[in-house]
Design a protein around this motif. Sequence first.
Motif, PDB file in Angstrom:
ATOM      1  N   PRO A 128      17.965  42.345   3.935  1.00 40.29           N
ATOM      2  CA  PRO A 128      18.833  41.893   4.900  1.00 40.29           C
ATOM      3  C   PRO A 128      20.290  41.758   4.220  1.00 40.29           C
ATOM      4  O   PRO A 128      20.407  41.684   3.273  1.00 40.29           O
ATOM      5  N   GLU A 129      21.096  42.148   5.135  1.00 35.24           N
ATOM      6  CA  GLU A 129      22.505  42.482   4.767  1.00 35.24           C
ATOM      7  C   GLU A 129      23.266  41.935   5.970  1.00 35.24           C
ATOM      8  O   GLU A 129      23.174  41.993   7.126  1.00 35.24           O
ATOM      9  N   SER A 130      24.626  41.243   5.560  1.00 35.48           N
ATOM     10  CA  SER A 130      25.738  40.945   6.592  1.00 35.48           C
ATOM     11  C   SER A 130      26.667  41.988   6.935  1.00 35.48           C
ATOM     12  O   SER A 130      26.917  42.679   5.880  1.00 35.48           O
ATOM     13  N   PHE A 131      27.172  42.105   8.199  1.00 32.81           N
ATOM     14  CA  PHE A 131      28.355  42.994   8.262  1.00 32.81           C
ATOM     15  C   PHE A 131      29.220  42.468   9.114  1.00 32.81           C
ATOM     16  O   PHE A 131      29.139  41.259   9.908  1.00 32.81           O
ATOM     17  N   GLU A 132      30.290  43.122   9.321  1.00 38.71           N
ATOM     18  CA  GLU A 132      31.371  42.697  10.372  1.00 38.71           C
ATOM     19  C   GLU A 132      31.046  43.658  11.457  1.00 38.71           C
ATOM     20  O   GLU A 132      30.958  44.683  11.535  1.00 38.71           O
ATOM     21  N   VAL A 133      31.196  42.970  12.806  1.00 38.57           N
ATOM     22  CA  VAL A 133      30.891  43.723  14.072  1.00 38.57           C
ATOM     23  C   VAL A 133      31.774  43.387  15.076  1.00 38.57           C
ATOM     24  O   VAL A 133      32.619  42.108  15.005  1.00 38.57           O
ATOM     25  N   TYR A 134      32.171  44.368  16.079  1.00 41.74           N
ATOM     26  CA  TYR A 134      33.099  43.932  17.139  1.00 41.74           C
ATOM     27  C   TYR A 134      32.527  44.843  18.389  1.00 41.74           C
ATOM     28  O   TYR A 134      32.154  45.806  18.129  1.00 41.74           O
ATOM     29  N   PRO A 135      32.891  44.365  19.492  1.00 46.62           N
ATOM     30  CA  PRO A 135      32.589  45.198  20.612  1.00 46.62           C
ATOM     31  C   PRO A 135      33.265  46.237  20.868  1.00 46.62           C
ATOM     32  O   PRO A 135      34.515  46.279  20.446  1.00 46.62           O
ATOM     33  N   ASN A 136      32.788  47.282  21.660  1.00 48.26           N
ATOM     34  CA  ASN A 136      33.450  48.585  21.772  1.00 48.26           C
ATOM     35  C   ASN A 136      33.456  48.854  23.376  1.00 48.26           C
ATOM     36  O   ASN A 136      32.218  48.673  23.900  1.00 48.26           O
ATOM     37  N   ARG A 137      34.145  49.753  23.963  1.00 43.31           N
ATOM     38  CA  ARG A 137      34.219  50.214  25.392  1.00 43.31           C
ATOM     39  C   ARG A 137      33.669  49.158  26.288  1.00 43.31           C
ATOM     40  O   ARG A 137      34.182  47.884  25.874  1.00 43.31           O
ATOM     41  N   ASP A 138      33.193  49.547  27.443  1.00 43.93           N
ATOM     42  CA  ASP A 138      32.780  48.615  28.430  1.00 43.93           C
ATOM     43  C   ASP A 138      31.043  48.365  28.257  1.00 43.93           C
ATOM     44  O   ASP A 138      30.752  49.526  28.628  1.00 43.93           O
ATOM     45  N   SER A 139      30.727  47.403  27.621  1.00 49.53           N
ATOM     46  CA  SER A 139      29.331  47.315  27.588  1.00 49.53           C
ATOM     47  C   SER A 139      28.578  46.929  29.132  1.00 49.53           C
ATOM     48  O   SER A 139      27.348  47.303  29.110  1.00 49.53           O
TER      49      SER A 139
ATOM     50  N   PRO B 169      26.790  60.740  -0.225  1.00 50.83           N
ATOM     51  CA  PRO B 169      26.131  60.054   0.649  1.00 50.83           C
ATOM     52  C   PRO B 169      26.826  59.237   1.589  1.00 50.83           C
ATOM     53  O   PRO B 169      27.512  58.469   1.195  1.00 50.83           O
ATOM     54  N   ASP B 170      26.545  59.672   2.797  1.00 45.69           N
ATOM     55  CA  ASP B 170      27.041  58.511   3.980  1.00 45.69           C
ATOM     56  C   ASP B 170      25.806  57.444   4.269  1.00 45.69           C
ATOM     57  O   ASP B 170      24.856  57.821   3.596  1.00 45.69           O
ATOM     58  N   ARG B 171      26.250  56.645   5.133  1.00 45.29           N
ATOM     59  CA  ARG B 171      25.101  55.670   5.714  1.00 45.29           C
ATOM     60  C   ARG B 171      24.983  55.463   6.978  1.00 45.29           C
ATOM     61  O   ARG B 171      26.731  55.209   7.548  1.00 45.29           O
ATOM     62  N   VAL B 172      24.145  55.229   7.873  1.00 46.39           N
ATOM     63  CA  VAL B 172      24.122  54.785   9.207  1.00 46.39           C
ATOM     64  C   VAL B 172      23.270  53.730   9.194  1.00 46.39           C
ATOM     65  O   VAL B 172      22.220  53.472   8.906  1.00 46.39           O
ATOM     66  N   VAL B 173      23.841  52.513   9.848  1.00 46.01           N
ATOM     67  CA  VAL B 173      23.184  51.474  10.157  1.00 46.01           C
ATOM     68  C   VAL B 173      23.247  51.230  11.663  1.00 46.01           C
ATOM     69  O   VAL B 173      24.289  51.226  12.375  1.00 46.01           O
TER      70      VAL B 173
ATOM     71  N   THR C 242      30.434  48.056  17.202  1.00 39.54           N
ATOM     72  CA  THR C 242      30.553  48.936  16.288  1.00 39.54           C
ATOM     73  C   THR C 242      30.445  48.079  15.034  1.00 39.54           C
ATOM     74  O   THR C 242      30.727  46.742  15.026  1.00 39.54           O
ATOM     75  N   LEU C 243      29.660  48.552  13.895  1.00 37.22           N
ATOM     76  CA  LEU C 243      29.348  47.870  12.670  1.00 37.22           C
ATOM     77  C   LEU C 243      30.186  48.558  11.309  1.00 37.22           C
ATOM     78  O   LEU C 243      30.335  49.485  11.372  1.00 37.22           O
ATOM     79  N   ARG C 244      30.666  47.469  10.664  1.00 40.10           N
ATOM     80  CA  ARG C 244      31.599  47.703   9.619  1.00 40.10           C
ATOM     81  C   ARG C 244      31.066  46.849   8.184  1.00 40.10           C
ATOM     82  O   ARG C 244      30.449  45.985   8.368  1.00 40.10           O
ATOM     83  N   LEU C 245      31.287  47.329   7.215  1.00 41.28           N
ATOM     84  CA  LEU C 245      31.041  46.938   5.852  1.00 41.28           C
ATOM     85  C   LEU C 245      31.842  45.383   5.911  1.00 41.28           C
ATOM     86  O   LEU C 245      32.871  45.460   6.335  1.00 41.28           O
ATOM     87  N   ASN C 246      31.210  44.396   5.198  1.00 42.83           N
ATOM     88  CA  ASN C 246      31.932  43.243   4.958  1.00 42.83           C
ATOM     89  C   ASN C 246      33.090  43.315   4.232  1.00 42.83           C
ATOM     90  O   ASN C 246      33.235  44.259   3.347  1.00 42.83           O
ATOM     91  N   GLY C 247      34.249  43.007   4.563  1.00 42.98           N
ATOM     92  CA  GLY C 247      35.588  43.078   3.900  1.00 42.98           C
ATOM     93  C   GLY C 247      36.428  43.934   4.552  1.00 42.98           C
ATOM     94  O   GLY C 247      37.833  44.242   4.093  1.00 42.98           O
TER      95      GLY C 247
ATOM     96  N   PHE D  18      21.400  40.190  24.501  1.00 42.87           N
ATOM     97  CA  PHE D  18      21.204  41.507  23.948  1.00 42.87           C
ATOM     98  C   PHE D  18      22.414  41.952  23.085  1.00 42.87           C
ATOM     99  O   PHE D  18      23.595  41.741  23.340  1.00 42.87           O
ATOM    100  N   ILE D  19      22.140  42.613  21.961  1.00 39.37           N
ATOM    101  CA  ILE D  19      23.287  43.144  20.889  1.00 39.37           C
ATOM    102  C   ILE D  19      22.529  44.595  20.516  1.00 39.37           C
ATOM    103  O   ILE D  19      21.725  44.998  20.468  1.00 39.37           O
ATOM    104  N   SER D  20      23.783  45.390  20.537  1.00 38.20           N
ATOM    105  CA  SER D  20      23.576  46.753  19.813  1.00 38.20           C
ATOM    106  C   SER D  20      24.643  47.065  18.953  1.00 38.20           C
ATOM    107  O   SER D  20      25.736  47.474  19.362  1.00 38.20           O
ATOM    108  N   TYR D  21      24.553  47.026  17.751  1.00 35.97           N
ATOM    109  CA  TYR D  21      25.592  47.392  16.836  1.00 35.97           C
ATOM    110  C   TYR D  21      25.231  48.608  15.886  1.00 35.97           C
ATOM    111  O   TYR D  21      24.170  48.685  15.451  1.00 35.97           O
ATOM    112  N   CYS D  22      26.387  49.630  15.935  1.00 33.15           N
ATOM    113  CA  CYS D  22      25.962  50.757  15.105  1.00 33.15           C
ATOM    114  C   CYS D  22      27.316  51.180  14.207  1.00 33.15           C
ATOM    115  O   CYS D  22      28.274  50.861  14.803  1.00 33.15           O
ATOM    116  N   GLY D  23      26.953  51.586  12.980  1.00 37.16           N
ATOM    117  CA  GLY D  23      28.230  51.907  12.356  1.00 37.16           C
ATOM    118  C   GLY D  23      27.883  53.124  11.035  1.00 37.16           C
ATOM    119  O   GLY D  23      26.662  53.039  10.605  1.00 37.16           O
TER     120      GLY D  23
END
Length: 382
Positions: A209-220, A290-294, A242-247, A148-153
């Motif tokens: 399709p798009e690739s992002f940088e991701v990392y865990p946060n809090r206690d899943s 404009p902002d963006r949320v994925v 959490t999801l962030r732009l590549n780079g 299971f994964i859940s990524y938001c940014g």
Amino acid sequence: MTIHWCGTGLSAIPGLRRLLTERDDVAVWNRTVEKAREAVGDLTDDIRAFDMEALADVLAAGDLVVSMLPGDHHVPLAQLCLDKDANFVSSSYISPEMRALDGAAKEKGLRFVNEVGLDPGIDHLMAHWLMADYRASEGFNPDNVLSFISYCGGIPKEPNAFRYKFSWSPLGVLKALKSPSVSLRSHSELRVSRPWDALSRYDAPLATPESFEVYPNRDSLPFMAEYGFEPGWKVKDFVRGTLRLNGWAEAWKDVFAEVEALEGKPEADARLAEMASEFWDKHAYAEGEPDRVVLCVALKAEAEGVPVYHKTYAMDAWGDARGSAMARLVSDTVALAVEAVLAQELPAGVSAAPSDPRLVLRWLDRVNTTAQHLMVVDHLNG
């Protein structure tokens, strides 16, 4: 009965405006009355200076308090609601202090609803949908191995060199870089002190399709039970992150180094505040930009190494004439929670975003009108 909506910051406005358009029982409270008037003064004259004592003087049994104020206000406001036999809604994570009010709220039949924004909030709805869909599928088996994964940014719609922009004070983002996380990776508990120690790549199945940088946060891990994972199930991966732009990691490497170097030093808080001020000057969203949320939530089940279920609930939203994507997604979900509390569709006590299939579907239908892209991707039957 009165809805006391407290706080008119950036993430509060669209949902508040919707309630004000549809109802005549909403009182707006804000620490700065003028800011509230600028935001919603065209829809209501009932705008009051926020003060706990002033709210306590008028709060009546059966009323509902919405806290869109900073997090340290939530528990005192919920306690006030308990004292006055009123209900409570916030978009924030359920703290231990909030959880401790559960028994007393249940005894009084009061609803204290939290985690009904974007993340936490919409991510919970997607997870509940996927779990219900998996249980009803032909591939369901308690012996399956689950991932299971859940990524938001929140990210800039138009990428910049810093690979990030700020809608409000950067201090919270900088402090979050100091937060440890707990997740599951390859059947083992993964404990990470700093986000940059657990960066990975995620390929999001968006319209493009798009690739992002991701990392865990809090206690899943507590969310396994929240989402209906049973104790005997085999879980390979479970991460909320959490999801962030590549780079992003490359652009922020000097920030990471300084945050780490400040650890334990007396000047740390002052320096973080100074950095936040610098970032706000250089990397804040411009008016109307404009902002963006994925947001992507995925569940995969495997039997003897072969996938038997694999779906992703994917959302992509961006700022438009209706305002910022972040504000729409957070506040409109809060407004849905207000309506559900008033209709007594949510249980008494302290709770998070609903798992009831009817509410999940109705709320996600609403998200579909708020976001530009929302779909379920079936990776096995695409």
